[in-house]
Design an enzyme around this catalytic site. Sequence first.
Site, short mmCIF file in Angstrom:
data_model
loop_
_atom_site.label_atom_id
_atom_site.label_comp_id
_atom_site.label_asym_id
_atom_site.label_seq_id
_atom_site.Cartn_x
_atom_site.Cartn_y
_atom_site.Cartn_z
N ILE A 182 -55.66 -4.74 20.02
CA ILE A 182 -54.96 -4.93 18.75
C ILE A 182 -53.75 -4.02 18.81
O ILE A 182 -53.85 -2.86 19.21
CB ILE A 182 -55.87 -4.64 17.53
CG1 ILE A 182 -55.16 -4.97 16.22
CG2 ILE A 182 -56.40 -3.24 17.55
CD1 ILE A 182 -56.07 -5.00 15.01
N VAL A 232 -49.59 -3.28 17.09
CA VAL A 232 -48.51 -3.55 16.15
C VAL A 232 -47.24 -2.94 16.72
O VAL A 232 -47.26 -1.83 17.27
CB VAL A 232 -48.82 -2.96 14.76
CG1 VAL A 232 -47.63 -3.08 13.81
CG2 VAL A 232 -50.05 -3.63 14.16
N GLU A 288 -63.94 -0.97 21.63
CA GLU A 288 -63.87 0.35 22.26
C GLU A 288 -62.52 0.94 21.91
O GLU A 288 -61.52 0.22 21.84
CB GLU A 288 -64.00 0.23 23.78
CG GLU A 288 -65.34 -0.28 24.22
CD GLU A 288 -65.33 -0.74 25.66
OE1 GLU A 288 -64.25 -0.79 26.29
OE2 GLU A 288 -66.40 -1.07 26.16
N ASN A 302 -57.62 8.57 19.87
CA ASN A 302 -56.87 7.71 18.96
C ASN A 302 -57.49 7.75 17.56
O ASN A 302 -58.11 6.80 17.08
CB ASN A 302 -56.83 6.27 19.49
CG ASN A 302 -55.81 5.42 18.78
OD1 ASN A 302 -55.33 5.76 17.71
ND2 ASN A 302 -55.49 4.28 19.38
N TYR A 352 -60.72 1.59 11.92
CA TYR A 352 -61.96 0.85 12.19
C TYR A 352 -63.07 1.29 11.23
O TYR A 352 -63.80 0.44 10.70
CB TYR A 352 -62.40 1.03 13.64
CG TYR A 352 -61.37 0.57 14.65
CD1 TYR A 352 -60.60 -0.58 14.43
CD2 TYR A 352 -61.14 1.26 15.82
CE1 TYR A 352 -59.66 -1.01 15.34
CE2 TYR A 352 -60.21 0.84 16.75
CZ TYR A 352 -59.46 -0.30 16.51
OH TYR A 352 -58.53 -0.71 17.42
#
Length: 149
Positions: free
Chosen positions: A68, A70, A102, A107, A114
């Site tokens: 994912i 951006v 994962e 991060n 999440y």
Amino acid sequence: MQIKPLSSADIPALLAIETVANRYPWTEGVFKSCFGSQYFNFGLFDDDQLLGFYFGQFIAIESQLFNICVSTNQQGKGLGGKLLAHFIEQSAQRTAAEAWLEVRASNQSAIHLYQKHGFLEAGCRPNYYSSASGKEDAIMMCLPLSFTN
């Protein structure tokens, strides 16, 4: 803004975002390999401009978020949350019992995102990712979805 399916024709735009946003970006070959019947890949577009994307896979009873991302000039605007919510919705539509991902242990902003969407830490893969200092752990996270099916 609109979230819509990606195709291999979007790979140049995916690479443009991925190579700037990630220190260890996916290659063109990896992107190409993630277009198949078990994958579901969507992009967030403003008109025809790709702002972000995700790559998911559904096998048997679970989905997995592979990537994912951006665009760096669009980060901090809630677009990652919109993409993640869409991934969760698509996983539920595919009747996944759980969604997995994962994330690099370092991060923290992604881990927070999440957790905000209900993912729980489910394990650790030691020394999974390459990093500037050698190797870095991957935190495994799971979102139970069976209550939505």
